[in-house]
Motif scaffolding. Structure first.
Motif: not given
Length: 273
Positions: A157-183
């Motif tokens: 859910a949080v990945e979907g939220f952030m991925q949806s926000l990513h392209v919109v926020a980027a138009t204002f110079g705000v960069h949204v991303g996720v980091i995916e650790p394993a163990a």
């Protein structure tokens, strides 16, 4: 003026080392944790590294407290340049073993908390035309895993939220991303909620826990993961998705190229038998 960063979940593990690494880079780091009585390890690590941290209490599920924290940080430092949503909690159980309260708790910590903090810092970042928001998800935000129904559901859910926000926020110079650790070798696994009696699922759960113990025995160090998070926060690379290790990249690639779900099924089925 130095940039200011807020990072949640810094009592131990990669959150602790990410806070230290950000401070080494010259940022003003507001390191939050639910109970500042557990901040000794964080403060000792900061002293050993020769850096200063602004340690503050925050229960990320308390949205009013989060709003107050953001307001206080803006008052004290003038702005917030970086938000790292790191706080998280695991849960090991399959659907019928989970109460709706447990499922809600996973959503509260792993989904709604980072969403709320993101909403709180966005207006200032948008107005200034710059900012970085990173959410530490998991390989479990890409690959649904046995006995991780609620946890993976919240991370997806949080990945979907952030991925949806990513392209919109980027138009204002705000960069949204996720980091995916394993163990990652940390106290995360000790804080995972488990069913007291697995009933008919006992042999499957035992097999899964055995496999998971092996994965954490060969886990990425929290220092390495924390430094990678800080690197991402400072990087000119604005890619949406990053993994914290080669093992994590190999793990998520199973799902990202899986058009019909078959690869993930073949990948995870041996974990439970």
């Amino acid at each position: 003026m130095s940039d200011t960063a807020i990072i949640t979940g810094t009592s131990s593990g990669m959150g602790l080392y990410a806070a230290i690494s950000l401070a080494k880079r010259g940022l003003n780091v507001v390191a939050t944790l639910r109970d500042t009585g557990r901040a000794d390890r964080l403060r000792d690590a900061a002293q050993e590294a020769g850096v200063e941290l602004d340690v503050r209490a925050l229960d990320v599920t308390d949205h009013a407290a989060a709003a107050q924290l953001v307001a206080d940080v803006i008052k004290d430092y003038g702005r917030i340049d970086v938000l790292i949503n790191n706080a998280g909690q695991g849960c090991v159980a399959t659907a019928e073993q989970l109460s709706m309260e447990q499922i809600q708790a996973q959503l509260d910590v792993n989904y709604l908390a980072p969403v709320n903090l993101t909403k709180l810092v966005l207006p200032g970042m948008r107005d200034r035309g710059r900012g970085r928001i990173l959410t530490i998800t998991s390989v479990g935000g890409v690959v649904g895993q046995p006995f991780a129904d609620a946890y993976c559901g919240a991370k997806f859910a949080v990945e979907g939220f952030m991925q949806s926000l990513h392209v919109v926020a980027a138009t204002f110079g705000v960069h949204v991303g996720v980091i995916e650790p394993a163990a990652v070798a940390s106290e995360f696994v000790n804080n995972v909620e488990r069913p007291a009696d697995a009933g008919a699922y006992t042999p499957l759960l035992d097999a899964y826990l055995s496999r998971t113990a092996g994965a954490f025995a060969n886990a990425q160090s929290p220092q390495s993961a924390g430094e990678m998070i800080a690197d991402a926060a400072a990087s000119a690379d604005t890619s949406f998705r990053r993994q914290s290790s080669e093992a994590a990249t190999a793990f998520v690639s199973v799902s990202l190229a899986d058009l019909d779900g078959g690869r993930v099924q073949e990948f995870t089925a041996p974990w439970i038998g």
